[in-house]
Design a protein around this motif. Structure first.
Motif, mmCIF file in Angstrom:
data_model
loop_
_atom_site.group_PDB
_atom_site.id
_atom_site.type_symbol
_atom_site.label_atom_id
_atom_site.label_comp_id
_atom_site.label_asym_id
_atom_site.label_seq_id
_atom_site.Cartn_x
_atom_site.Cartn_y
_atom_site.Cartn_z
ATOM 1 N N LEU A 60 68.914 61.875 21.796
ATOM 2 C CA LEU A 60 67.850 61.180 22.754
ATOM 3 C C LEU A 60 68.370 61.464 24.154
ATOM 4 N N ALA A 61 69.710 61.724 24.430
ATOM 5 C CA ALA A 61 70.184 61.988 25.997
ATOM 6 C C ALA A 61 69.374 63.446 26.314
ATOM 7 N N ASN A 62 69.202 64.231 25.533
ATOM 8 C CA ASN A 62 68.816 65.376 25.828
ATOM 9 C C ASN A 62 67.196 65.548 26.050
ATOM 10 N N ARG A 63 66.674 64.480 25.254
ATOM 11 C CA ARG A 63 65.149 64.133 25.544
ATOM 12 C C ARG A 63 64.877 63.524 26.807
ATOM 13 N N ASP A 64 65.779 62.851 27.206
ATOM 14 C CA ASP A 64 65.725 61.970 28.505
ATOM 15 C C ASP A 64 65.980 62.991 29.629
ATOM 16 N N VAL A 65 66.773 63.799 29.432
ATOM 17 C CA VAL A 65 67.167 64.890 30.511
ATOM 18 C C VAL A 65 66.158 65.837 30.650
ATOM 19 N N ARG A 66 65.307 66.170 29.611
ATOM 20 C CA ARG A 66 64.276 67.293 29.611
ATOM 21 C C ARG A 66 63.056 66.597 30.324
ATOM 22 N N GLN A 67 62.847 65.276 30.144
ATOM 23 C CA GLN A 67 61.687 64.414 30.564
ATOM 24 C C GLN A 67 61.882 64.351 32.028
ATOM 25 N N LEU A 68 63.373 64.073 32.431
ATOM 26 C CA LEU A 68 63.641 63.993 34.038
ATOM 27 C C LEU A 68 63.572 65.391 34.736
ATOM 28 N N GLN A 69 63.948 66.489 34.050
ATOM 29 C CA GLN A 69 63.792 67.763 34.480
ATOM 30 C C GLN A 69 62.097 68.145 34.485
ATOM 31 N N LYS A 70 61.118 67.795 33.522
ATOM 32 C CA LYS A 70 59.854 68.041 33.770
ATOM 33 C C LYS A 70 59.258 67.193 34.869
ATOM 34 N N ASP A 71 59.543 65.817 35.056
ATOM 35 C CA ASP A 71 59.239 64.989 35.977
ATOM 36 C C ASP A 71 59.425 65.441 37.513
ATOM 37 N N GLY A 72 60.703 66.066 37.472
ATOM 38 C CA GLY A 72 61.227 66.552 38.696
ATOM 39 C C GLY A 72 60.730 67.719 39.044
ATOM 40 N N LYS A 73 60.298 68.733 38.364
ATOM 41 C CA LYS A 73 59.677 69.979 38.626
ATOM 42 C C LYS A 73 58.086 69.571 38.822
ATOM 43 N N ARG A 74 57.608 68.584 38.338
ATOM 44 C CA ARG A 74 56.198 68.240 38.611
ATOM 45 C C ARG A 74 56.231 67.839 40.038
ATOM 46 N N ALA A 75 56.976 66.947 40.237
ATOM 47 C CA ALA A 75 57.049 66.363 41.878
ATOM 48 C C ALA A 75 57.327 67.594 43.013
ATOM 49 N N ARG A 76 58.162 68.442 42.568
ATOM 50 C CA ARG A 76 58.514 69.778 43.342
ATOM 51 C C ARG A 76 57.283 70.301 43.588
ATOM 52 N N ILE A 77 56.762 70.760 42.540
ATOM 53 C CA ILE A 77 55.485 71.486 42.801
ATOM 54 C C ILE A 77 54.419 70.822 43.474
ATOM 55 N N GLN A 78 54.083 69.618 43.216
ATOM 56 C CA GLN A 78 53.239 68.804 44.039
ATOM 57 C C GLN A 78 53.466 68.755 45.554
ATOM 58 N N THR A 79 54.998 68.752 45.959
ATOM 59 C CA THR A 79 55.127 68.973 47.237
ATOM 60 C C THR A 79 54.773 70.246 47.827
ATOM 61 N N LEU A 80 55.283 71.242 47.057
ATOM 62 C CA LEU A 80 55.077 72.514 47.467
ATOM 63 C C LEU A 80 53.547 73.126 47.552
ATOM 64 N N HIS A 81 52.595 72.454 46.982
ATOM 65 C CA HIS A 81 51.211 72.408 47.032
ATOM 66 C C HIS A 81 50.663 71.793 48.266
ATOM 67 N N GLY A 82 51.342 70.745 48.770
ATOM 68 C CA GLY A 82 50.949 69.692 49.730
ATOM 69 C C GLY A 82 51.573 70.365 50.890
ATOM 70 N N ARG A 83 52.599 71.098 50.951
ATOM 71 C CA ARG A 83 53.145 71.911 52.241
ATOM 72 C C ARG A 83 52.249 73.077 52.379
ATOM 73 N N SER A 84 51.816 73.558 51.363
ATOM 74 C CA SER A 84 51.275 75.142 51.594
ATOM 75 C C SER A 84 49.998 75.126 52.413
ATOM 76 N N ASP A 85 49.181 74.024 52.452
ATOM 77 C CA ASP A 85 47.767 73.925 53.251
ATOM 78 C C ASP A 85 46.931 74.884 52.686
ATOM 79 N N LEU A 86 46.862 75.170 51.552
ATOM 80 C CA LEU A 86 46.095 75.955 50.547
ATOM 81 C C LEU A 86 45.139 74.928 50.101
ATOM 82 N N ASN A 87 43.712 75.602 50.117
ATOM 83 C CA ASN A 87 42.253 74.923 49.571
ATOM 84 C C ASN A 87 42.761 74.640 47.940
ATOM 85 N N PRO A 88 42.544 73.283 47.479
ATOM 86 C CA PRO A 88 42.992 73.140 46.106
ATOM 87 C C PRO A 88 42.008 73.958 45.340
#
Length: 271
Positions: A37-65
């Motif tokens: 259960l703990a590992n599952r929660d950690v993986r979900q947190l990692q996935k959520d964190g990566k998704r948030a980081r990627i969204q931030t990178l896309h936002g700062r890049s000034d690229l046309n989506p």
């Protein structure tokens, strides 16, 4: 000798309980369940964190989506070749040794409206999604204008401070995409050539990659950028990709045939 289970049952009878459910689970099983259960929660947190980081990178890049490979029309040899080289460039990032081995530059050059910016943007989106590469897309003409106005020390809009911040981003970002390089210019001014040459040399020294996009051919580009700046480009591991053919953009002025159809006039019509 009574087992642990029997002792628990006997204790239950002594305390007046009629039945002790057979739900005993050993410690090892409980521990494994909690770890899972703990590992599952950690993986979900990692996935959520990566998704948030990627969204931030896309936002700062000034690229046309919309600049993705899925949206890129692959109906000509120049675009197909560009996409093949683009995928090879992306795949190379899987190797950490390649990423640390030096600075790499892609030069997209050729005719207007062939998908140069779109292809560069598609590369950038994939690098962000797959490897969390930091990307910055800028038009060179816009940067040069900001640089020019940054010398107005009487300005109250803090353009000088803004340009210094942008200039630092240009140095630090993993992948810098410079579009419209020398557009409508046969030669950059000497101070602009020096600034761009220094920028490219500093990025080269820190193993930072670039994509340059221009409508000039390579000989014209060398003349427009000047010797100092072009020598900086030669130091990179370069991948030159030519785009040629008619523009893919929609026509604003209707063709002669369309005009004739609209008016009912035929060029060879006898009056």
């Amino acid at each position: 000798m009574l087992s642990l289970k029997d002792r628990i049952a006997q204790l239950g009878k002594t305390l007046g309980r009629k039945h002790i459910p057979d739900t005993y689970t050993d410690y090892k099983t409980v521990r494994l369940e909690h770890e899972a259960l703990a590992n599952r929660d950690v993986r979900q947190l990692q996935k959520d964190g990566k998704r948030a980081r990627i969204q931030t990178l896309h936002g700062r890049s000034d690229l046309n989506p919309k600049w993705t490979f899925d949206n890129l029309i692959q109906d000509s040899d120049d675009v197909k070749e560009a996409i093949s080289i683009a995928h090879s460039f992306i795949a190379a990032h899987e190797d950490p040794a390649w990423r640390k081995s030096g600075s790499h530059m892609m030069i997209f050059y050729g005719d207007y409206g062939r998908g140069k910016s779109h292809t560069a943007g598609a590369i950038a989106h994939e690098l962000i999604n797959q490897y969390e590469i930091t990307v910055l897309y800028r038009q060179l003409s816009t940067l040069l204008e900001m640089r020019f106005f940054s010398y107005d020390y009487s300005a109250t809009d803090k353009v000088g401070e803004k340009f210094r911040e942008i200039n630092q981003e240009l140095l630090d970002v993993d992948l810098l995409i410079l579009d419209e390089v020398c557009v409508n210019e046969s030669a950059l001014k000497k101070n602009a050539q020096s600034w761009l040459g220094n920028l490219l040399r500093q990025r080269l020294a820190h193993n930072k990659n670039c994509i340059l996009i221009t409508n000039h051919n390579l000989a014209e580009l060398e003349q427009a950028l000047g010797s100092y700046c072009f020598e900086s480009i030669k130091e990179y591991d370069t991948y030159k990709v030519r785009f040629e053919g008619p523009s893919r953009r929609k026509e604003i002025i209707p063709s002669q045939v369309e005009t004739h159809r609209a008016t009912g006039y035929q060029p060879n019509q006898v009056k």
